[in-house]
Design an enzyme around this catalytic site. Sequence first.
Site, PDB file in Angstrom:
ATOM      1  N   HIS A  21      43.301  44.813  25.967  1.00 45.74           N
ATOM      2  CA  HIS A  21      43.791  45.959  26.747  1.00 45.74           C
ATOM      3  C   HIS A  21      45.213  46.376  26.361  1.00 45.74           C
ATOM      4  O   HIS A  21      45.624  47.488  26.671  1.00 45.74           O
ATOM      5  CB  HIS A  21      43.849  45.596  28.235  1.00 45.74           C
TER       6      HIS A  21
ATOM      7  N   ASN B  45      48.615  43.770  32.967  1.00 45.36           N
ATOM      8  CA  ASN B  45      49.933  44.404  33.038  1.00 45.36           C
ATOM      9  C   ASN B  45      50.597  44.298  31.666  1.00 45.36           C
ATOM     10  O   ASN B  45      50.557  43.238  31.046  1.00 45.36           O
ATOM     11  CB  ASN B  45      50.799  43.705  34.078  1.00 45.36           C
TER      12      ASN B  45
ATOM     13  N   GLY C  99      40.154  38.158  38.150  1.00 40.07           N
ATOM     14  CA  GLY C  99      40.314  36.998  37.276  1.00 40.07           C
ATOM     15  C   GLY C  99      41.649  37.079  36.546  1.00 40.07           C
ATOM     16  O   GLY C  99      42.376  36.102  36.432  1.00 40.07           O
ATOM     17  N   ALA C 100      41.948  38.287  36.073  1.00 40.17           N
ATOM     18  CA  ALA C 100      43.194  38.514  35.349  1.00 40.17           C
ATOM     19  C   ALA C 100      43.485  40.004  35.324  1.00 40.17           C
ATOM     20  O   ALA C 100      42.588  40.813  35.532  1.00 40.17           O
ATOM     21  CB  ALA C 100      43.080  37.992  33.917  1.00 40.17           C
ATOM     22  N   MET C 101      44.745  40.339  35.050  1.00 47.19           N
ATOM     23  CA  MET C 101      45.138  41.755  35.037  1.00 47.19           C
ATOM     24  C   MET C 101      46.090  42.008  33.873  1.00 47.19           C
ATOM     25  O   MET C 101      47.073  41.296  33.682  1.00 47.19           O
ATOM     26  CB  MET C 101      45.809  42.091  36.378  1.00 47.19           C
TER      27      MET C 101
ATOM     28  N   HIS D 123      40.263  39.317  26.394  1.00 44.67           N
ATOM     29  CA  HIS D 123      39.990  40.570  27.113  1.00 44.67           C
ATOM     30  C   HIS D 123      41.300  41.267  27.488  1.00 44.67           C
ATOM     31  O   HIS D 123      41.485  42.455  27.224  1.00 44.67           O
ATOM     32  CB  HIS D 123      39.180  40.230  28.376  1.00 44.67           C
ATOM     33  N   GLU D 124      42.206  40.520  28.082  1.00 43.44           N
ATOM     34  CA  GLU D 124      43.449  41.154  28.548  1.00 43.44           C
ATOM     35  C   GLU D 124      44.329  41.558  27.366  1.00 43.44           C
ATOM     36  O   GLU D 124      44.964  42.616  27.401  1.00 43.44           O
ATOM     37  CB  GLU D 124      44.209  40.239  29.511  1.00 43.44           C
TER      38      GLU D 124
ATOM     39  N   GLU E  69      37.167  49.164  30.433  1.00 40.55           N
ATOM     40  CA  GLU E  69      36.676  47.813  30.729  1.00 40.55           C
ATOM     41  C   GLU E  69      35.509  47.420  29.820  1.00 40.55           C
ATOM     42  O   GLU E  69      35.376  46.265  29.443  1.00 40.55           O
ATOM     43  CB  GLU E  69      36.280  47.700  32.206  1.00 40.55           C
TER      44      GLU E  69
HETATM   45  N1  BES Z   1      41.750  45.326  34.754  1.00 39.36           N
HETATM   46  C1  BES Z   1      40.971  44.205  35.111  1.00 39.36           C
HETATM   47  C2  BES Z   1      41.390  43.545  36.396  1.00 39.36           C
HETATM   48  C3  BES Z   1      41.037  44.307  37.650  1.00 39.36           C
HETATM   49  C4  BES Z   1      39.748  44.300  38.113  1.00 39.36           C
HETATM   50  C5  BES Z   1      41.981  45.014  38.358  1.00 39.36           C
HETATM   51  C6  BES Z   1      39.415  44.991  39.253  1.00 39.36           C
HETATM   52  C7  BES Z   1      41.658  45.713  39.482  1.00 39.36           C
HETATM   53  C8  BES Z   1      40.364  45.698  39.946  1.00 39.36           C
HETATM   54  C9  BES Z   1      41.004  43.151  34.008  1.00 39.36           C
HETATM   55  O1  BES Z   1      41.214  43.642  32.729  1.00 39.36           O
HETATM   56  C10 BES Z   1      39.661  42.502  33.990  1.00 39.36           C
HETATM   57  O2  BES Z   1      38.722  43.133  33.623  1.00 39.36           O
HETATM   58  N2  BES Z   1      39.583  41.260  34.404  1.00 39.36           N
HETATM   59  C11 BES Z   1      38.339  40.542  34.468  1.00 39.36           C
HETATM   60  C12 BES Z   1      38.222  39.564  33.372  1.00 39.36           C
HETATM   61  C13 BES Z   1      37.333  39.907  32.247  1.00 39.36           C
HETATM   62  C14 BES Z   1      37.207  38.761  31.269  1.00 39.36           C
HETATM   63  C15 BES Z   1      35.989  40.456  32.611  1.00 39.36           C
HETATM   64  C16 BES Z   1      38.320  39.787  35.771  1.00 39.36           C
HETATM   65  O3  BES Z   1      39.292  39.874  36.523  1.00 39.36           O
HETATM   66  O4  BES Z   1      37.329  39.137  36.049  1.00 39.36           O
HETATM   67 ZN    ZN Z   2      39.617  44.516  31.781  1.00 36.51          ZN
END
Ligand code: BES
Ligand code: ZN
Length: 940
Positions: free
Chosen positions: A377, A341, A337-339, A373-374, A396
């Site tokens: 982090h 970085n 969904g998002a990362m 969320h991001e 997470e």
């Molecule tokens: N660090 C993760 C993104 C990620 C997930 C990278 C799996 C590599 C593998 C990011 O912080 C994250 O948790 N994103 C969630 C959104 C959140 C609101 C639960 C996502 O991508 O759904």
């Molecule tokens: Zn996350």
Amino acid sequence: MGKGFFISKAVGIAAIIVGAGALATIIALSVVYSQEKAKNNDNVLPTDGGTTSKPPVTTTAPSNEPWDKYRLPKSLVPDHYNVTLWPRLKQNLTTGLFIFTGQSTVEFVCAEETDLILIHSNKLNYTKRENNHLASLTSLGGVKAPSIKSSWLQQVTQYLVLQLDGKLMKDHRYHLHTDFTGELADDLGGFYRSEYMEDGVKKVVATTQMQPTDARKAFPCFDEPAMKAIFHITLIHDLGTVALSNGHDVQKTVFQPTEKMSTYLLAFIVSDFSFINNTIDGVLIRIFARTPAIAAGQGDYALNKTGPILKFFEKYYNSSYPLPKSDQIALPDFNAGAMENWGLITYRETALLYDETFSSNSNKQRIATIIAHELAHMWFGNLVTLRWWNDLWLNEGFASYVEYLGAHEAEPEWNVKDLIVLSDVHRVFAVDALASSHPLSSKEEDIQKPAQISELFDAISYSKGASVLRMLSDFLTEKVFTMGLRTYLAEFAFGNAGYTDLWSHLQMAVDATGTDIPETVSNIMNTWVLQMGFPVVTVNTSTGIISQKHFLLDPDSEVTTPSIYKCVDGLSYFPPLRTINLYVFIISGSDWVLANINVVGYYRVNYDQGNWERLLGVLSTNHVAIPVINRAQLVDDAFNLARAKIISTVLALRTTKYLNKEREYMPWESAVGNLDFFYLMFDRSEVYGPMQDYLRNQVTPLFTHYKSLTDNWKNVPVGHMDQYNQVNAISLACRTGLRECQNLTNQWFNQWMETKLNPIHPNLRSTVYCNAIAAGGAKEWEFAWSQFKNASIAIEADKLRYALACTKQPWLLNRYLEYTLDPNMIRKQDATSTIVYIANNVIGQSLAWDFVRARWSYIFTQYGGGSFSFSNLVNGVTERFSTEYELQQLKQFKEDNAEVGFGSGTLAVDQSIERTIANIKWIAENKQNVLDWFKAEEKP
Ligand code: BES
Ligand code: ZN
């Protein structure tokens, strides 16, 4: 100590804006590259530019050599990197490839004498340097570096290996230089490309997704989270705007060095996106997206909310945002969904772009929470990073908890904090009740391979992590929790830590404030972190005894996962029982008892029959006497206790009887979620008809309520939760066959088809589209498909993509399944979720399962980018499984594909088998009762 607000160094991660352009050299390079690729038939082999012979490549099974181990030795520690990357956004017409080239120098310190250099590298081809080796080595400070004796790429463990003819000396510094080429593939991992159409022209973006282990696909690096370093990044890219794109100019963008950071948080992007920006207390905030999206104002919501959320976290963490800028960018192709970085957060378009005319309130909430969320982090995860991936749950889980706090700050009217109970606690209870669950914490040595790391991104890490941290914050009080959190961040800023370090800091806060807790933070939390599952607490109001045991959905299942504490009855599992006042809150009404107020505790509650009867009585006479969240919980607990054979299914069904008076979203959502299970189990059986009749009766008053509240569907309910519940009212009313509802949705959809003007409010679109497409045929489907293909905003396309799976026509569903694996039809990022949508449809279920079985190895190799998608796919296509025959098929599937593997879906296969077994038993034991009950309820 943490660096504060006055850091002048700018972060070196940035998005850059360039136009497209072609370069003759690109063609030359990519020809070389593809020739090499063709020769090797595998793009991980080393290249020498076609001038010398190939160095050895090893693919043999792991031995005991250091290069066969997945973890880096401790001998070398990176200090900083100078990396120049040149992504080519034009395809080489001869080879059909997109590539990037790069040069890197890494300065490292030798911590232990060694004659071996191991550095991660995956799918990169190297140009040979001195003496035909893949890299060259120089030393700093006068001494001569040993020569490289041999160099090769170790494919399995993803290393560039350099054997030296002498030792590197302790405390000396060295430079390792490499020149390399990689493919800018559309594989959503490492340095990859995303494509989109703009004004009839195909555009290409070069972008990255490094987490967890794909930085090594972009340049050779010590790709472990504790190997923090400073990165000096230079990107080479075409100059100018689209109008200048045919020019041959290139430009270099040299970024200021980064802070000391982990490789998985790096990002590089070349695009011709536009941006909007503002500045808040000296921090530059920018939102990047496709130019038309920015022009349409779709980035405005994110821009407006980022500042306040950032400010909120600065206060919450008592720490200034560590970087001078915060970029966020919406990408057309993005796996997760998002990362997060650091300083350049990447998103799916649906997770960042908001448009009043297309986005629902749910889309809006997702944007606010995902930004929160991001941003959370940026400190927790980025400034302070967990030492190794086995502690991923804390990273997470923490962000998944505080995202609600950040979103609440952005939208205080929404009561969004309550929703953690549905979205995280209830969600994860479902998987954590299985014998195939696992503890939050994994042993460091058990998490080695990239697939094992990817598998950790699951509901346990996210939602159980969030749930137990919420519980901890609640029982320590937010004041003590944040106090410990703040000193933890301050101590480990720009470094690494483990979860026990957080416990120590929370303990210090407990001690400093004289907070009275019965055990150490560490002792209390160990019970939740080191063992899997959760308890069901039984409050017996007739005896006054409160007891607890491990809650298992299938009480006959065997728990084999080793854990430090045995999951046994009694107090050892659940020390908080000794501190009942802290965890089990009891409201005593005139004669009833309710435990776990607001579901702050991570456990289910059961009562003696008498108290259940009294609770049912309150629900039917004066349901508002019970807090809303607990009404949702009573329903969820009852249904799940019934599945675990702790109470009768009839008792669970009786908790839905009061719903004809319920208007609140949370209890309804909880009921709908649990009734979904009944649909899954019974929508192919004779229970279906009477169940539909009962539920239609129950939901009709809610439907009528919204009809009048909205003045015959003309207005939108004011409250956020009300808007959600209106969707429930329509979905369930139509699903249960309420004529008025079906007519309404068909009429709206037809109006859209006829006038080409969409009259449907964005909140209602998913469900209205789905119902209309289910009721219609090819004409409706084709119309929706063309709208999907032409949608100008991904959020609208997503609603259609979901609804297209609702058709009842098998041929349309089969054709749609075929589309899912054609990236021209359905983007790769959306393939698995689309298959799951189809499997959710009772007609599509077996089609989707057959499809996945037949194509597993293709799906696995082509769609393997490590994130949540595989476990969702496996769980999704098997959710309805409830017969012996299906169980056999599932076991066969596991056996047939043992060699190909299941990657991040490995655990999901076992979970599915366990769930199927439980479903088979549940149906055998409950079908008749349930049928009788629904039938009896129909009678006046
Ligand atoms: N660090 C993760 C993104 C990620 C997930 C990278 C799996 C590599 C593998 C990011 O912080 C994250 O948790 N994103 C969630 C959104 C959140 C609101 C639960 C996502 O991508 O759904
Ligand atoms: Zn996350």
